[in-house]
Scaffold this motif. Structure first.
Motif, PDB file in Angstrom:
ATOM      1  N   GLU A   1       0.286  -1.391   0.099  1.00 45.81           N
ATOM      2  CA  GLU A   1      -0.107   0.102  -0.294  1.00 45.81           C
ATOM      3  C   GLU A   1       0.675   1.286   0.445  1.00 45.81           C
ATOM      4  O   GLU A   1       1.823   1.242   0.455  1.00 45.81           O
ATOM      5  N   ARG A   2       0.497   2.110  -0.679  1.00 42.24           N
ATOM      6  CA  ARG A   2       0.929   3.201   0.030  1.00 42.24           C
ATOM      7  C   ARG A   2       0.930   4.033   0.738  1.00 42.24           C
ATOM      8  O   ARG A   2       0.530   3.594   1.391  1.00 42.24           O
ATOM      9  N   LEU A   3       2.153   4.801   1.657  1.00 40.19           N
ATOM     10  CA  LEU A   3       2.631   5.487   2.471  1.00 40.19           C
ATOM     11  C   LEU A   3       2.082   6.537   2.729  1.00 40.19           C
ATOM     12  O   LEU A   3       2.918   7.466   1.519  1.00 40.19           O
ATOM     13  N   LYS A   4       1.813   6.795   3.810  1.00 37.51           N
ATOM     14  CA  LYS A   4       2.392   9.313   3.623  1.00 37.51           C
ATOM     15  C   LYS A   4       3.390   8.885   4.803  1.00 37.51           C
ATOM     16  O   LYS A   4       2.632   8.610   6.288  1.00 37.51           O
ATOM     17  N   ILE A   5       3.443  10.050   4.871  1.00 36.05           N
ATOM     18  CA  ILE A   5       5.520  10.191   5.517  1.00 36.05           C
ATOM     19  C   ILE A   5       5.018  11.477   5.970  1.00 36.05           C
ATOM     20  O   ILE A   5       5.458  12.076   5.113  1.00 36.05           O
ATOM     21  N   PRO A   6       4.403  12.016   7.346  1.00 39.59           N
ATOM     22  CA  PRO A   6       4.042  13.655   7.962  1.00 39.59           C
ATOM     23  C   PRO A   6       5.916  13.598   8.386  1.00 39.59           C
ATOM     24  O   PRO A   6       5.868  15.282   8.199  1.00 39.59           O
ATOM     25  N   LYS A   7       6.916  12.679  10.067  1.00 40.64           N
ATOM     26  CA  LYS A   7       7.208  13.349   9.874  1.00 40.64           C
ATOM     27  C   LYS A   7       8.607  11.812  10.461  1.00 40.64           C
ATOM     28  O   LYS A   7       8.457  10.293  10.464  1.00 40.64           O
ATOM     29  N   ILE A   8       9.890  12.037  10.670  1.00 44.55           N
ATOM     30  CA  ILE A   8      10.474  10.756  11.036  1.00 44.55           C
ATOM     31  C   ILE A   8      11.077  11.031  12.785  1.00 44.55           C
ATOM     32  O   ILE A   8      10.606  12.470  13.385  1.00 44.55           O
TER      33      ILE A   8
ATOM     34  N   ILE B   1      16.598  21.563  17.737  1.00 46.20           N
ATOM     35  CA  ILE B   1      16.136  20.598  18.303  1.00 46.20           C
ATOM     36  C   ILE B   1      18.068  20.502  19.669  1.00 46.20           C
ATOM     37  O   ILE B   1      18.910  21.150  19.055  1.00 46.20           O
ATOM     38  N   ILE B   2      17.408  20.052  20.166  1.00 49.66           N
ATOM     39  CA  ILE B   2      18.215  19.555  21.460  1.00 49.66           C
ATOM     40  C   ILE B   2      18.740  18.592  21.557  1.00 49.66           C
ATOM     41  O   ILE B   2      16.967  17.653  22.215  1.00 49.66           O
ATOM     42  N   GLY B   3      19.131  17.338  21.472  1.00 51.67           N
ATOM     43  CA  GLY B   3      19.446  16.359  21.539  1.00 51.67           C
ATOM     44  C   GLY B   3      18.526  15.889  23.028  1.00 51.67           C
ATOM     45  O   GLY B   3      19.050  16.006  24.231  1.00 51.67           O
ATOM     46  N   LYS B   4      18.488  14.604  23.344  1.00 52.13           N
ATOM     47  CA  LYS B   4      18.279  13.685  24.233  1.00 52.13           C
ATOM     48  C   LYS B   4      18.936  12.503  24.730  1.00 52.13           C
ATOM     49  O   LYS B   4      18.722  11.534  25.667  1.00 52.13           O
ATOM     50  N   GLY B   5      20.382  12.155  23.842  1.00 49.49           N
ATOM     51  CA  GLY B   5      21.140  11.224  24.579  1.00 49.49           C
ATOM     52  C   GLY B   5      20.460   9.835  23.426  1.00 49.49           C
ATOM     53  O   GLY B   5      19.506  10.362  22.460  1.00 49.49           O
ATOM     54  N   SER B   6      21.430   8.501  23.450  1.00 53.31           N
ATOM     55  CA  SER B   6      21.235   7.851  22.226  1.00 53.31           C
ATOM     56  C   SER B   6      20.265   6.751  22.293  1.00 53.31           C
ATOM     57  O   SER B   6      19.913   6.166  21.817  1.00 53.31           O
ATOM     58  N   SER B   7      19.010   6.972  23.736  1.00 51.87           N
ATOM     59  CA  SER B   7      18.079   5.872  23.879  1.00 51.87           C
ATOM     60  C   SER B   7      16.879   6.387  23.925  1.00 51.87           C
ATOM     61  O   SER B   7      16.298   5.907  24.445  1.00 51.87           O
ATOM     62  N   THR B   8      16.698   7.970  24.057  1.00 52.96           N
ATOM     63  CA  THR B   8      15.508   8.570  23.584  1.00 52.96           C
ATOM     64  C   THR B   8      15.648   9.611  22.644  1.00 52.96           C
ATOM     65  O   THR B   8      15.962  10.278  21.801  1.00 52.96           O
ATOM     66  N   PRO B   9      14.252   9.211  21.646  1.00 54.75           N
ATOM     67  CA  PRO B   9      14.380   9.944  20.746  1.00 54.75           C
ATOM     68  C   PRO B   9      13.807  11.264  20.338  1.00 54.75           C
ATOM     69  O   PRO B   9      13.622  11.717  21.454  1.00 54.75           O
ATOM     70  N   VAL B  10      14.802  12.009  19.462  1.00 55.19           N
ATOM     71  CA  VAL B  10      14.201  13.724  18.864  1.00 55.19           C
ATOM     72  C   VAL B  10      12.761  13.033  17.770  1.00 55.19           C
ATOM     73  O   VAL B  10      13.303  13.120  16.998  1.00 55.19           O
ATOM     74  N   HIS B  11      11.455  13.366  18.113  1.00 56.33           N
ATOM     75  CA  HIS B  11      10.820  13.713  17.562  1.00 56.33           C
ATOM     76  C   HIS B  11      10.284  14.531  16.097  1.00 56.33           C
ATOM     77  O   HIS B  11      10.196  16.128  17.578  1.00 56.33           O
ATOM     78  N   LEU B  12      11.122  15.052  15.667  1.00 60.18           N
ATOM     79  CA  LEU B  12      10.804  15.786  15.096  1.00 60.18           C
ATOM     80  C   LEU B  12       9.021  16.429  14.017  1.00 60.18           C
ATOM     81  O   LEU B  12       8.418  15.841  14.394  1.00 60.18           O
ATOM     82  N   ASN B  13       9.502  18.114  14.164  1.00 63.74           N
ATOM     83  CA  ASN B  13       7.819  18.378  13.610  1.00 63.74           C
ATOM     84  C   ASN B  13       7.725  18.018  12.095  1.00 63.74           C
ATOM     85  O   ASN B  13       8.402  17.335  11.672  1.00 63.74           O
ATOM     86  N   ASN B  14       5.758  17.773  12.362  1.00 67.69           N
ATOM     87  CA  ASN B  14       5.766  17.407  10.963  1.00 67.69           C
ATOM     88  C   ASN B  14       6.032  18.058   9.025  1.00 67.69           C
ATOM     89  O   ASN B  14       6.065  19.894   9.737  1.00 67.69           O
ATOM     90  N   PHE B  15       6.269  17.619   8.672  1.00 65.89           N
ATOM     91  CA  PHE B  15       6.866  18.046   7.711  1.00 65.89           C
ATOM     92  C   PHE B  15       6.262  19.170   7.025  1.00 65.89           C
ATOM     93  O   PHE B  15       4.538  18.758   7.191  1.00 65.89           O
ATOM     94  N   LYS B  16       6.470  19.680   6.079  1.00 68.11           N
ATOM     95  CA  LYS B  16       4.849  20.747   6.127  1.00 68.11           C
ATOM     96  C   LYS B  16       4.007  20.559   4.986  1.00 68.11           C
ATOM     97  O   LYS B  16       3.165  20.576   4.875  1.00 68.11           O
ATOM     98  N   CYS B  17       5.024  19.366   3.885  1.00 65.16           N
ATOM     99  CA  CYS B  17       3.790  18.889   3.607  1.00 65.16           C
ATOM    100  C   CYS B  17       4.124  16.976   3.125  1.00 65.16           C
ATOM    101  O   CYS B  17       5.304  16.736   3.484  1.00 65.16           O
ATOM    102  N   PRO B  18       3.160  16.524   3.745  1.00 63.38           N
ATOM    103  CA  PRO B  18       3.720  14.205   3.645  1.00 63.38           C
ATOM    104  C   PRO B  18       4.137  14.527   2.640  1.00 63.38           C
ATOM    105  O   PRO B  18       3.971  14.615   1.630  1.00 63.38           O
ATOM    106  N   ILE B  19       4.944  13.584   2.832  1.00 65.43           N
ATOM    107  CA  ILE B  19       5.942  13.064   2.103  1.00 65.43           C
ATOM    108  C   ILE B  19       5.146  11.231   1.398  1.00 65.43           C
ATOM    109  O   ILE B  19       5.123  10.768   2.381  1.00 65.43           O
ATOM    110  N   VAL B  20       4.788  11.219   0.626  1.00 63.81           N
ATOM    111  CA  VAL B  20       3.500   9.873  -0.516  1.00 63.81           C
ATOM    112  C   VAL B  20       4.831   9.257  -1.024  1.00 63.81           C
ATOM    113  O   VAL B  20       5.008   9.592  -1.767  1.00 63.81           O
TER     114      VAL B  20
END
Length: 246
Positions: A63-70, A109-128
């Motif tokens: 199925e196609r995927l919509k990726i809003p952020k990483i 961003i401000i990093g949180k270390g190697s075991s805690t993820p940093v969730h980036l904000n949504n892309f201005k336009c999601p990638i399909v």
């Protein structure tokens, strides 16, 4: 958002070769379901290796995927800038070709270390990503704060029912010669059931690896007419008739 899963990987690392995606021995995981119908596919994490950038591929299986952020793993430090680039098709062969990539996100961003993820904000336009297609991503920070895993300690390929993630390669500078020994640490949020949007990322580009761009304005063409050449007129004077002498 919580921490991503720590998958156990089988098989030898791919060393960043995305063309072997379907030939690898890998674990198949269930998608991590999040609130709002968003799924995630994530890598292992906890490494202490730091790099400036990582390129990786996402394959939409059926199925196609919509990726809003990483999300990423970054060193605890002062505020630093992270860039996200993307292109249609694999990153392989395009590590030094900046003109094949489009920057889609910039964030401090401000990093949180190697075991805690940093969730980036949504892309201005999601990638399909179309079903059966590959989309490449490139995460870069000039501060060398991104955590990356050694290819000798973890598999390069992760798969669930919706997507395959090739953890790719690292880069020592913005674009250039890649290092296949270090894999991306992070995760990708995506949706499978979604409607059409007015987003330009949903338009698939031709098979050039380029993302859609705006059509340039047509240039005004001024046609100058050539002046007709003037004919040269030669006037021949009549010779006077000689007088008859008697």
């Amino acid at each position: 958002n919580g921490n991503p899963m720590r998958p156990r990987m089988n098989g030898n690392p791919m060393n960043g070769n995305p063309m072997n995606m379907r030939n690898m021995n890998m674990n198949t995981m269930r998608p991590v379901q999040r609130a709002g119908g968003t799924n995630q596919i994530s890598t292992s994490y906890g490494s202490k290796i730091k790099v400036k950038g990582n390129m990786f591929d996402i394959l939409a299986i059926e199925e196609r995927l919509k990726i809003p952020k990483i999300y990423i793993f970054a060193e605890r430090a002062e505020k630093t800038t992270v860039e996200v680039w993307t292109k249609i098709g694999t990153y392989s062969g395009n590590e030094s070709r900046k003109n094949k990539w489009t920057k889609v996100h910039v964030e401090d961003i401000i990093g949180k270390g190697s075991s805690t993820p940093v969730h980036l904000n949504n892309f201005k336009c999601p990638i399909v990503v179309g079903a059966g297609e590959i989309q490449a991503f490139y995460v870069y920070s000039s501060s060398r704060i991104l955590f990356s895993t050694s290819a000798n300690k973890s598999g390069a390929l992760i798969k669930n029912a919706d997507a395959e993630l090739n953890r790719g390669v690292s880069l020592p500078k913005l674009f250039g010669v890649p290092n296949p020994n270090y894999l991306w640490d992070g995760g990708v949020s995506y949706e499978t059931n979604f409607g059409e949007t007015n987003c330009s990322w949903q338009r698939r580009a031709p098979a050039t690896g380029m993302l859609p761009r705006k059509n340039p304005k047509p240039k005004r063409v001024v046609v100058r007419r050539k002046k007709p050449k003037t004919k040269r007129v030669v006037v021949q004077s009549k010779k006077p008739k000689p007088k008859r002498v008697v």
